[in-house]
Design a protein around this motif. Structure first.
Motif, PDB file in Angstrom:
ATOM      1  N   ASN A  50      23.696  -2.637 -60.072  1.00  0.00           N
ATOM      2  CA  ASN A  50      23.692  -2.246 -58.654  1.00  0.00           C
ATOM      3  C   ASN A  50      22.350  -1.609 -58.342  1.00  0.00           C
ATOM      4  N   VAL A  51      21.707  -2.073 -57.292  1.00  0.00           N
ATOM      5  CA  VAL A  51      20.371  -1.602 -56.941  1.00  0.00           C
ATOM      6  C   VAL A  51      20.430  -0.919 -55.580  1.00  0.00           C
ATOM      7  N   TYR A  52      19.904   0.303 -55.538  1.00  0.00           N
ATOM      8  CA  TYR A  52      19.831   1.073 -54.300  1.00  0.00           C
ATOM      9  C   TYR A  52      18.383   1.118 -53.827  1.00  0.00           C
ATOM     10  N   GLY A  53      18.198   1.344 -52.510  1.00  0.00           N
ATOM     11  CA  GLY A  53      16.861   1.377 -51.962  1.00  0.00           C
ATOM     12  C   GLY A  53      16.572   2.664 -51.204  1.00  0.00           C
ATOM     13  N   ASP A  54      15.416   2.652 -50.518  1.00  0.00           N
ATOM     14  CA  ASP A  54      14.996   3.832 -49.766  1.00  0.00           C
ATOM     15  C   ASP A  54      15.980   4.153 -48.636  1.00  0.00           C
ATOM     16  N   ALA A  55      16.635   3.154 -48.086  1.00  0.00           N
ATOM     17  CA  ALA A  55      17.600   3.407 -47.010  1.00  0.00           C
ATOM     18  C   ALA A  55      18.783   4.244 -47.521  1.00  0.00           C
ATOM     19  N   HIS A  56      19.164   3.963 -48.754  1.00  0.00           N
ATOM     20  CA  HIS A  56      20.254   4.754 -49.332  1.00  0.00           C
ATOM     21  C   HIS A  56      19.811   6.205 -49.550  1.00  0.00           C
ATOM     22  N   LEU A  57      18.592   6.381 -50.019  1.00  0.00           N
ATOM     23  CA  LEU A  57      18.087   7.727 -50.252  1.00  0.00           C
ATOM     24  C   LEU A  57      17.979   8.506 -48.934  1.00  0.00           C
ATOM     25  N   ALA A  58      17.469   7.824 -47.897  1.00  0.00           N
ATOM     26  CA  ALA A  58      17.356   8.477 -46.598  1.00  0.00           C
ATOM     27  C   ALA A  58      18.728   8.851 -46.045  1.00  0.00           C
ATOM     28  N   ARG A  59      19.715   7.987 -46.238  1.00  0.00           N
ATOM     29  CA  ARG A  59      21.059   8.267 -45.733  1.00  0.00           C
ATOM     30  C   ARG A  59      21.681   9.466 -46.480  1.00  0.00           C
ATOM     31  N   LEU A  60      21.475   9.541 -47.787  1.00  0.00           N
ATOM     32  CA  LEU A  60      22.011  10.672 -48.550  1.00  0.00           C
ATOM     33  C   LEU A  60      21.391  11.989 -48.092  1.00  0.00           C
ATOM     34  N   ARG A  61      20.094  11.988 -47.843  1.00  0.00           N
ATOM     35  CA  ARG A  61      19.436  13.205 -47.364  1.00  0.00           C
ATOM     36  C   ARG A  61      19.919  13.563 -45.962  1.00  0.00           C
ATOM     37  N   GLN A  62      20.182  12.549 -45.157  1.00  0.00           N
ATOM     38  CA  GLN A  62      20.708  12.779 -43.813  1.00  0.00           C
ATOM     39  C   GLN A  62      22.103  13.419 -43.870  1.00  0.00           C
ATOM     40  N   ILE A  63      22.949  12.921 -44.747  1.00  0.00           N
ATOM     41  CA  ILE A  63      24.293  13.490 -44.905  1.00  0.00           C
ATOM     42  C   ILE A  63      24.204  14.936 -45.372  1.00  0.00           C
ATOM     43  N   ALA A  64      23.338  15.197 -46.340  1.00  0.00           N
ATOM     44  CA  ALA A  64      23.186  16.560 -46.843  1.00  0.00           C
ATOM     45  C   ALA A  64      22.732  17.507 -45.737  1.00  0.00           C
ATOM     46  N   ASP A  65      21.820  17.024 -44.883  1.00  0.00           N
ATOM     47  CA  ASP A  65      21.344  17.867 -43.785  1.00  0.00           C
ATOM     48  C   ASP A  65      22.468  18.191 -42.798  1.00  0.00           C
ATOM     49  N   LEU A  66      23.282  17.192 -42.462  1.00  0.00           N
ATOM     50  CA  LEU A  66      24.391  17.425 -41.531  1.00  0.00           C
ATOM     51  C   LEU A  66      25.449  18.344 -42.140  1.00  0.00           C
ATOM     52  N   LEU A  67      25.684  18.202 -43.437  1.00  0.00           N
ATOM     53  CA  LEU A  67      26.635  19.116 -44.096  1.00  0.00           C
ATOM     54  C   LEU A  67      26.130  20.555 -44.040  1.00  0.00           C
ATOM     55  N   ASP A  68      24.832  20.743 -44.248  1.00  0.00           N
ATOM     56  CA  ASP A  68      24.261  22.093 -44.175  1.00  0.00           C
ATOM     57  C   ASP A  68      24.385  22.680 -42.772  1.00  0.00           C
ATOM     58  N   ARG A  69      24.405  21.832 -41.759  1.00  0.00           N
ATOM     59  CA  ARG A  69      24.526  22.303 -40.375  1.00  0.00           C
ATOM     60  C   ARG A  69      25.980  22.553 -39.971  1.00  0.00           C
ATOM     61  N   GLY A  70      26.907  22.297 -40.888  1.00  0.00           N
ATOM     62  CA  GLY A  70      28.289  22.643 -40.632  1.00  0.00           C
ATOM     63  C   GLY A  70      29.187  21.501 -40.222  1.00  0.00           C
ATOM     64  N   TYR A  71      28.680  20.271 -40.225  1.00  0.00           N
ATOM     65  CA  TYR A  71      29.507  19.136 -39.838  1.00  0.00           C
ATOM     66  C   TYR A  71      30.463  18.754 -40.968  1.00  0.00           C
TER      67      TYR A  71
END
Length: 383
Positions: A50-71
Motif C-alpha cells: 500500500n502506497v501513500y502520498g503527500d495528499a494523505h500526509l496533508a490530510r492527516l495534519r489537517q485532521i490533527a489541527d481540527l482535533l486540536d481546535r476542539g472538533y
C-alpha cells in the motif's frame, strides 16, 4: 567548467504506512481507523504494498489541527466532505465552531489533591476519586498525581456541600448519574425541537457560506434559551414539590399529635370557650391538620408574650387562656406555617397532658375505688 544540468522536478513522495505515521505523528492504528471511518482516502495498491502520498500526509495534519481546535471526528468528517465537494469552508467552519464551542461561561480550574481531600472531610478516598474521574467531574493531568483539572468547579462545589451536609460520596455519584441521564434526555428533546422548527432548512443540503453564517448566528441566539428554560422550570418544580414534601413529612412525623387531637375532640374556634359547628367537627376528622385557632402575630405583640389558642380540659366548664413567649410561637409558625400554628400548639399540649395522665395512672397516683357489690352502686372513698 562543465555546465550542470537543471534540477529535475520533484516527484510526488511515496510512503509506506509506517513512514506516514512517523511523519504525521499519528499511529499506524489511528491511520487505519481514519481510513475505516472515511476520513482518509485509501492508499494506492501496488502489488502487495500500500502506497501513500503527500495528499494523505496533508490530510492527516489537517485532521490533527481540527482535533486540536476542539472538533469531533464526526464534525471533521462533514467538513472534509464539504471541502472535497469544493465548498467554501469559511462559513461551515464558523458553524461547527459555534456548535462545538462552550455552552457555559464557567471556566475550568485546577485543584490539588490536598485541597480536594480537605473539601471532602480531610480523608483521602481513592475509590471516590476514581468515580469522580469516570464521571468527568475530575480529569487527571499528565504526569501529575497531586493535581486535577476541574471542568466544572460549580459541580464539584455542589458535591462538597452535599457531603458536608451528611450525604455519602457514593450517594452523590449515584445521584449525579441519574440527574445526568435525565438532563441529557432534556437536551436531546430541545435539540429535536429546535432542529424541527429552526434548523431544518439548513440541513437538507450542503449549506452555502451565507447559510452557514446565518445558522451560526441562530445557534448563538438560541444557546442560552435551554438553560434559561430549565432554570425557570426547576425553580417552579422545587417550589411546588418542596411545599408538598414538607407537609407530607410533617404529617408523618406527628401521627400521635393528630390522633390525640382527634380523641380530645374538635378545636375551639373564635371567642373563648366557643365550640366549632358540628359540620366542621365532622369534616375536621378527615383533614391532615386540625382546624387552626387564632394566634396573635408575635411581630405585632406589645409585650414579651403572645396569646396562644385557648384549650379546655375534658369536663371543665371554662377555658383558660395560655400565654406563650413570642419566640416560641414564631418558631412554630416557621415550622408548620401560620395556618397550622394554633392546631400544632393545641395538639402538642394535649399530647403532653395525655402522657402525664398515663404516667400518673401507671404510678398509682390516680385510682378509682371499685364498688364492693355491683348492686350497691359506687361507694365514696373514706378519709
Amino acid at each position: 567548467m562543465t555546465e550542470q544540468p537543471p534540477p529535475a522536478a520533484p516527484s510526488p513522495s511515496e510512503y509506506r504506512i509506517e513512514d506516514l505515521a512517523h511523519l504525521s505523528g499519528a499511529t499506524v492504528r489511528t491511520i487505519r481507523a481514519y481510513q475505516d471511518r472515511g476520513l482518509l482516502p485509501r492508499p494506492e495498491r501496488r502489488g502487495r504494498a500500500n502506497v501513500y502520498g503527500d495528499a494523505h500526509l496533508a490530510r492527516l495534519r489537517q485532521i490533527a489541527d481540527l482535533l486540536d481546535r476542539g472538533y469531533t471526528l464526526a464534525s471533521i468528517k462533514e467538513l472534509l466532505q464539504a471541502w472535497d465537494a469544493g465548498l467554501d469552508l469559511g462559513g461551515v467552519l464558523g458553524l461547527v465552531a459555534e456548535i462545538d464551542g462552550p455552552w457555559t461561561d464557567e471556566k475550568a480550574s485546577r485543584i490539588s489533591r490536598a485541597d480536594l481531600d480537605a473539601a471532602f472531610g480531610g480523608t483521602s478516598d481513592e475509590s471516590a476519586v476514581a468515580e469522580a474521574v469516570e464521571l468527568g467531574v475530575l480529569e487527571r493531568l499528565p504526569d501529575r498525581d497531586d493535581e486535577f483539572l476541574v471542568p466544572s468547579p460549580q459541580e464539584l462545589a455542589v458535591a462538597a456541600e452535599l457531603h458536608s451536609a451528611g450525604v455519602p460520596l457514593l450517594a452523590i455519584s449515584g445521584h449525579l448519574r441519574e440527574v445526568r441521564g435525565q438532563v441529557e434526555h432534556i437536551a436531546a428533546r430541545f435539540l429535536d425541537f429546535t432542529t424541527e422548527h429552526v434548523f431544518q432548512p439548513f440541513l437538507d443540503h450542503p449549506p452555502t457560506e451565507a447559510e452557514a453564517a446565518e445558522a451560526a448566528a441562530l445557534v448563538r441566539r438560541l444557546r442560552p434559551l435551554a438553560q434559561q428554560t430549565i432554570d425557570a422550570e426547576l425553580a417552579r418544580a422545587m417550589r411546588t414539590l418542596a411545599t408538598r414534601y414538607l407537609r407530607r413529612h410533617l404529617n408523618e412525623a406527628l401521627p400521635e399529635a393528630r390522633r390525640t387531637a382527634t380523641a380530645m375532640g374538635p378545636e375551639p374556634q373564635g371567642a373563648v370557650g366557643a365550640k366549632a359547628p358540628k359540620a366542621e367537627q365532622a369534616a375536621g376528622a378527615h383533614q391532615p391538620w386540625p382546624a387552626p385557632g387564632p394566634v396573635a402575630d408575635p411581630r405585632t405583640a406589645t409585650g414579651p408574650a403572645t396569646t396562644a389558642p385557648e384549650t379546655t380540659t375534658p369536663g371543665a366548664t371554662a377555658s383558660e387562656a395560655v400565654v406563650l413567649p413570642a419566640e416560641t410561637v414564631e418558631a412554630v409558625r416557621a415550622l408548620v406555617g401560620a395556618e397550622h400554628t394554633a392546631a400544632f400548639i393545641t395538639a402538642a399540649a394535649r399530647r403532653e397532658v395525655q402522657a402525664r395522665t398515663l404516667d400518673a395512672l401507671a404510678s398509682g397516683n390516680l385510682r378509682r375505688t371499685p364498688p364492693s357489690d355491683p348492686a350497691e352502686g359506687p361507694q365514696r372513698s373514706q378519709g
